[in-house]
Design a protein around this motif. Structure first.
Motif, PDB file in Angstrom:
ATOM      1  N   HIS B  13      11.173 -27.861  13.049  1.00  0.00           N
ATOM      2  CA  HIS B  13      11.547 -26.594  12.420  1.00  0.00           C
ATOM      3  C   HIS B  13      10.555 -26.195  11.350  1.00  0.00           C
ATOM      4  CE1 HIS B  13      15.929 -27.211  13.750  1.00  0.00           C
ATOM      5  NE2 HIS B  13      15.336 -26.330  14.517  1.00  0.00           N
ATOM      6  N   LEU B  14      10.175 -27.191  10.529  1.00  0.00           N
ATOM      7  CA  LEU B  14       9.263 -26.886   9.435  1.00  0.00           C
ATOM      8  C   LEU B  14       7.928 -26.413   9.959  1.00  0.00           C
ATOM      9  CD1 LEU B  14      10.080 -29.796   7.009  1.00  0.00           C
ATOM     10  CD2 LEU B  14      10.599 -27.388   6.749  1.00  0.00           C
ATOM     11  N   THR B  17       8.144 -22.959  11.130  1.00  0.00           N
ATOM     12  CA  THR B  17       8.189 -21.993  10.028  1.00  0.00           C
ATOM     13  C   THR B  17       6.805 -21.781   9.435  1.00  0.00           C
ATOM     14  OG1 THR B  17      10.286 -23.063   9.559  1.00  0.00           O
ATOM     15  CG2 THR B  17       9.550 -21.385   8.019  1.00  0.00           C
ATOM     16  N   VAL B  18       6.107 -22.907   9.218  1.00  0.00           N
ATOM     17  CA  VAL B  18       4.771 -22.796   8.638  1.00  0.00           C
ATOM     18  C   VAL B  18       3.862 -21.998   9.571  1.00  0.00           C
ATOM     19  CG1 VAL B  18       2.728 -24.114   7.979  1.00  0.00           C
ATOM     20  CG2 VAL B  18       4.981 -24.887   7.265  1.00  0.00           C
ATOM     21  N   PHE B  21       4.695 -18.349   9.301  1.00  0.00           N
ATOM     22  CA  PHE B  21       4.176 -17.855   8.030  1.00  0.00           C
ATOM     23  C   PHE B  21       2.681 -17.557   8.142  1.00  0.00           C
ATOM     24  CE2 PHE B  21       2.210 -18.679   3.925  1.00  0.00           C
ATOM     25  CZ  PHE B  21       2.998 -17.940   3.068  1.00  0.00           C
ATOM     26  N   LEU B  24       1.997 -14.506  10.266  1.00  0.00           N
ATOM     27  CA  LEU B  24       2.252 -13.244   9.554  1.00  0.00           C
ATOM     28  C   LEU B  24       1.112 -12.915   8.603  1.00  0.00           C
ATOM     29  CD1 LEU B  24       6.026 -13.265   8.595  1.00  0.00           C
ATOM     30  CD2 LEU B  24       4.747 -11.392   9.613  1.00  0.00           C
ATOM     31  N   VAL B  25       0.722 -13.934   7.805  1.00  0.00           N
ATOM     32  CA  VAL B  25      -0.340 -13.694   6.824  1.00  0.00           C
ATOM     33  C   VAL B  25      -1.657 -13.400   7.542  1.00  0.00           C
ATOM     34  CG1 VAL B  25      -1.653 -14.727   4.951  1.00  0.00           C
ATOM     35  CG2 VAL B  25       0.798 -15.060   5.048  1.00  0.00           C
ATOM     36  N   SER B  28      -1.673  -9.851   8.864  1.00  0.00           N
ATOM     37  CA  SER B  28      -1.905  -8.842   7.823  1.00  0.00           C
ATOM     38  C   SER B  28      -3.334  -8.920   7.318  1.00  0.00           C
ATOM     39  CB  SER B  28      -0.913  -8.987   6.680  1.00  0.00           C
ATOM     40  OG  SER B  28      -0.296 -10.215   6.686  1.00  0.00           O
ATOM     41  N   ALA B  29      -3.943 -10.124   7.390  1.00  0.00           N
ATOM     42  CA  ALA B  29      -5.350 -10.223   6.983  1.00  0.00           C
ATOM     43  C   ALA B  29      -6.222  -9.374   7.899  1.00  0.00           C
ATOM     44  CB  ALA B  29      -5.803 -11.676   6.998  1.00  0.00           C
ATOM     45  N   ILE B  31      -5.304  -6.619   9.399  1.00  0.00           N
ATOM     46  CA  ILE B  31      -5.137  -5.237   8.950  1.00  0.00           C
ATOM     47  C   ILE B  31      -5.892  -5.034   7.640  1.00  0.00           C
ATOM     48  CG2 ILE B  31      -3.456  -3.455   8.374  1.00  0.00           C
ATOM     49  CD1 ILE B  31      -1.390  -5.181   9.902  1.00  0.00           C
ATOM     50  N   GLY B  32      -5.802  -6.050   6.758  1.00  0.00           N
ATOM     51  CA  GLY B  32      -6.443  -5.949   5.452  1.00  0.00           C
ATOM     52  C   GLY B  32      -7.946  -5.738   5.562  1.00  0.00           C
ATOM     53  N   ARG B  35      -8.902  -2.208   5.821  1.00  0.00           N
ATOM     54  CA  ARG B  35      -8.686  -1.310   4.685  1.00  0.00           C
ATOM     55  C   ARG B  35      -9.939  -1.195   3.831  1.00  0.00           C
ATOM     56  NH1 ARG B  35      -5.212  -2.561   0.889  1.00  0.00           N
ATOM     57  NH2 ARG B  35      -4.334  -0.516   0.543  1.00  0.00           N
ATOM     58  N   GLN B  36      -9.992  -0.087   3.085  1.00  0.00           N
ATOM     59  CA  GLN B  36     -11.144   0.134   2.242  1.00  0.00           C
ATOM     60  C   GLN B  36     -11.113  -0.829   1.062  1.00  0.00           C
ATOM     61  OE1 GLN B  36     -11.820   3.955   0.106  1.00  0.00           O
ATOM     62  NE2 GLN B  36     -12.061   4.653   2.215  1.00  0.00           N
ATOM     63  N   PRO B  37     -12.166  -1.592   0.815  1.00  0.00           N
ATOM     64  CA  PRO B  37     -12.149  -2.468  -0.356  1.00  0.00           C
ATOM     65  C   PRO B  37     -12.285  -1.637  -1.631  1.00  0.00           C
ATOM     66  CG  PRO B  37     -14.270  -2.590   0.719  1.00  0.00           C
ATOM     67  CD  PRO B  37     -13.418  -1.693   1.554  1.00  0.00           C
ATOM     68  N   ARG B  38     -11.723  -2.165  -2.716  1.00  0.00           N
ATOM     69  CA  ARG B  38     -11.831  -1.491  -4.017  1.00  0.00           C
ATOM     70  C   ARG B  38     -13.128  -1.964  -4.641  1.00  0.00           C
ATOM     71  NH1 ARG B  38      -6.748  -1.537  -8.125  1.00  0.00           N
ATOM     72  NH2 ARG B  38      -5.755  -0.504  -6.369  1.00  0.00           N
TER      73      ARG B  38
END
Lengths: 637, 204
Positions: B13-14, B17-18, B21, B24-25, B28-29, B31-32, B35-38
């Motif tokens: 299970h652990l 989950t890891v 996790f 997901l991260v 999103s990375a 997608i990140g 994105r336009q960097p600041r």
């Protein structure tokens, strides 16, 4: 209570051990299957999840620290750009404080407190399940925002006006504020559970002066959480209101006050240090006693020192604000109170030293970590007394001296005892021993690596290197020390790697531990390792501080609980006289759905205030499901 | 109790989950990265390219440099650039002529009437090179980056449709609602273009 219900219920007094185990397991066990596991309210399973999650965040936060050290290893490095660096040091601080340190300490309490006080589950077990899902959602929010290149870049304390509407552009500060809301919710929930468990669910006979020291420290910690967290609840909510709906709490031009933020934040932020340190002090007290083979020296002074620390913790927050310009009286008062906190800390240190001195210490890995703790924590405490003095603090404020100081206090004061505690309680949690050989290596590498990494930061700070800079110029005299620090950090990381390897190997294939491998005295060692779902076959009766040393052969136990449903003993606050048989809630999937609904509402409120209105409807639905009456009697006295 | 079996289940299970996790991260990375960097300092070659404004001979309207599209129209769509622009608006004294945006000695920036056209390149050119009848040139005082940030801000405050990205209010006394509230025209009931002012001479 009616007579025939009593007739139909199955009591534990007429059953032999095997039958009793079978019935208890049937009532308490978490069944197989993913939904059953999500629905579980077993404090041990949830605590284990908490601990693993917190350690995952420790690894992630540690990786960020390594990234910063690589960037700072030489002047004018171009590995991280300034914006990324700002995000990384904010993420490092926020992750370590809110997603690692506080949850992991509370998780140790969730696992150990019910076992140590001799009960079958934590109080409010469904709230407990809820709190875990909430902090997981908060962690995901923060780390997904980091992956999206939208992580907070305002420091872990998010001072206004930097985090306010004028300077904190984008959604970064809102994400920080709502991440804080998630961790507040979870921490407050756990704190309430701990207080109620300690006060009302102790085994019969465990009067207040027989509570194990770890439980005392967790109790004080829980009270600090309950009193400190509302300040940050108010702070983060007003910050997001300022940003989202144009309130003016922190806008001086409209009658607000930017300094209000610092007061609110540090009124929480300083007690936060003790929220992290007190559980560690409890762990140290437990480990020192076990490995000195004698009862702790100065039980009463230690308990008084814990409580004194908890009270004084609320009287010294302003020492974080010495350079904002205070009245002379304020400076004097908070200098004095900051130095006064060294008194209870000193009492604790001397009690532990006396225990070691008077006993026959066995230097196993847990005790090694405690020795490492005493050394590093005393150094951190000494620099703490230094920065408590206003003229000195004015000189080193916002320099690496302060960075060195609080890493000595936090890593020395919390991470060392925590690692010792993991070595100590790992056999109880998993039924397997960790390796003594790898443990010594891990301790040596972490201790040496830590000191080589952080001690030179004192010197860097005195040489004037400011905190939170992403790089420095080659002609400044900081290059050599920074390179040395970065190389030492690798040593520290290798120590943590050895520790993790040890954990993973031991989890898979460690030596079987047996119920009490350390020959310790507290109740958690009176049951099997890992403990069964119902913790104790029969609830023990306690008449000593060290029950397993006093009665090594057999403990007195109670009888008369029902076994065909979850039931535990409620006892009186001071003397722990049994008062009632109380039913303990069954597994429920609703806390999980409630946490999801709450997360959607909180994350939505980053973008629009209407999320609070519409988001409260699903929350209400899930709470109705959660609290739907069961038709069974709650308590039978 | 069988510790081994129970543990293997929880380890499964652990690790699940890891895994979830990290998935997901990681997602999103990805997608990140899009994105336009600041950026606190634009690369000098990019800044030089951004400085190549092409205007029509009349000075009204024009085409942004190629790189503007290659960068996916920066400066108008990120809250960071817009709030930097807002800061520059007060630092460089724009308010001394244009007020809080409603104009003063200079024309209003909120009424939807742009003397030199509504394109961002025309606004950037006005800031960089100045305009007749009082608008000074700022190319000696601001970097190319700053000129574009200011131009992006000025363009959005006068926009008729609300933008997703906007700077928030300042910690000051407010003479006008914050930029993130709604389109300027609705707030100030300036739905008709203001008449050109006679003291500014004939319209260009």
């Amino acid at each position: 209570m009616t007579e025939d219900r009593k007739q139909s219920s199955l009591m534990d007094d007429g059953l032999d051990d095997a039958e009793l185990d079978w019935h208890l397991l049937k009532s308490w066990e978490t069944p197989r299957g993913i939904w059953k596991v999500i629905a579980t309210v077993d404090h041990k399973i949830i605590a284990r999840r908490y601990i693993v999650t917190a350690f995952v965040f420790l690894i992630l936060g540690g990786m960020l620290a390594v990234a910063m050290r690589i960037q700072l290893a030489r002047p004018e490095a171009r590995i991280l750009d300034p914006d990324r660096y700002n995000q990384i040091f904010t993420m490092h601080g926020s992750t370590m404080m809110f997603l690692f340190a506080v949850p992991v300490m509370q998780a140790m309490a969730l696992y150990l407190v019910p076992l140590m006080v001799g009960t079958r589950n934590i109080a409010f077990p469904r709230l407990n399940a809820f709190s875990y899902w909430i902090i997981l959602a908060g962690g995901l929010l923060l780390w997904i925002s980091f992956a999206l290149d939208a992580a907070p870049d305002i420091g872990w304390f998010a001072y206004v006006p930097l985090s306010g509407p004028e300077y904190g552009s984008g959604k970064r500060a809102d994400i920080w504020a709502q991440m804080i809301t998630f961790t507040e919710l979870s921490a407050l929930a756990v704190a309430v559970e701990i207080v109620v468990t300690v006060f009302k669910q102790r085994a019969p006979g465990m009067s207040l002066d027989r509570i194990p020291l770890l439980v005392w420290s967790m109790l004080v910690m829980a009270f600090i959480v309950i009193m400190a967290m509302p300040a940050i609840v108010f702070a983060s909510s007003t910050l997001i209101l300022d940003r989202l709906v144009e309130t003016q709490f922190y806008n001086p031009a409209a009658g607000g006050d930017a300094l209000l933020w610092q007061h609110l934040f540090w009124f929480f932020g300083h007690p936060e240090v003790y929220i992290i340190f007190l559980p560690a002090a409890g762990m140290v007290s437990t480990i020192v006693a076990t490995f000195s083979r004698r009862a702790i020296f100065g039980y009463l002074p230690l308990v008084m020192a814990f409580i004194a620390t908890g009270i004084l913790a609320f009287g010294l927050w302003v020492h974080h604000m010495f350079v904002v310009g205070l009245p002379r009286l304020g400076e004097s008062f908070f200098t004095a109170s900051s130095m006064a906190i060294a008194v209870p800390a000193g009492i604790q240190i001397f009690c532990w030293l006396a225990t070691l001195w008077l006993g026959r210490p066995v230097f196993a890995t847990p005790l090694l970590f405690v020795i490492g703790f005493i050394v590093t924590f005393v150094i951190g405490g000494l620099t703490g007394v230094m920065v408590a003095s206003v003229p000195f603090d004015t000189q080193v404020h916002d320099t690496y001296f302060v960075v060195a100081h609080f890493h000595y206090v936090l890593v020395g004061g919390a991470v060392f005892p925590l690692l010792g505690a993991i070595y100590y309680w790992f056999p109880k949690m998993t039924g397997r021993m960790m390796s003594e050989r790898l443990g010594r290596w891990a301790f040596g590498l972490i201790f040496v690596g830590f000191n080589l990494t952080f001690f030179p930061m004192h010197i860097l700070g005195l040489l004037g290197m400011p905190r939170r800079v992403y790089t420095y110029q080659p002609d400044l005299p900081w290059g050599g020390l920074n390179l040395f620090i970065s190389l030492s950090a690798l040593l520290l990381v290798s120590g943590f790697l050895v520790f993790l390897i040890d954990v993973l190997v031991a989890w898979r294939s460690g030596e079987p531990a047996g119920p009490n491998p350390w020959k310790a005295a507290t109740l958690e060692w009176a049951t099997s390792s890992p403990p069964p779902a119902y913790n104790f076959r029969r609830i023990p009766v306690v008449d000593a501080r060290d029950p397993l040393w006093r009665y090594p052969e057999e403990l007195a136990v109670t009888a008369g609980l029902r076994v065909d449903r979850r039931e535990l003993i409620v006892s009186s606050v001071v003397e722990a006289l049994p008062e009632a048989r109380e039913s303990s809630p069954r597994d429920s999937i609703w806390p999980f759905w409630a946490a999801i609904a709450t997360s959607i509402m909180l994350i939505g409120s980053i973008f629009t205030p209407w999320a609070v209105v519409w988001g409260s409807i699903p929350i209400a639905v899930t709470l109705v499901g959660w609290f739907w009456p069961k038709g069974t009697a709650e308590d039978i006295s | 109790m069988m510790p081994g079996k129970v543990l293997n289940v929880s380890v499964a299970h652990l690790s699940a989950t890891v895994l979830l996790f990290s998935l997901l991260v990681g997602l999103s990375a990805l997608i990140g990265l899009e994105r336009q960097p600041r950026q606190f300092r634009t690369d000098p070659p990019v800044a030089a390219a951004l400085n190549q404004l092409r205007l029509m001979p009349s000075g009204i309207g024009g085409a942004p440099p190629e790189i503007y599209f290659a960068l996916d129209r920066p400066y108008e769509a990120s809250a960071y650039d817009l709030s930097q622009g807002k800061r520059l608006y007060s630092w460089f004294g724009c308010a001394s002529c244009h007020g809080d945006g409603r104009g003063g000695a200079g024309p209003s920036l909120l009424d939807g009437w742009w003397s030199y056209g509504p394109s961002v390149v025309a606004i950037a050119a006005s800031i960089r090179d100045g305009r007749p009848r009082g608008m000074p040139a700022f190319h000696n005082r601001m970097t190319t980056d700053q000129i574009w940030q200011l131009a992006g801000y000025v363009k959005t405050i006068g926009a008729y449709s609300a933008s997703l990205a906007a700077p928030s209010r300042n910690d000051d006394k407010h003479t006008r609602p914050a930029e993130n509230r709604a389109p300027a025209a609705i707030l100030f009931h300036e739905d008709l273009p203001a008449q050109p002012r006679s003291e500014q001479g004939p319209p260009p």
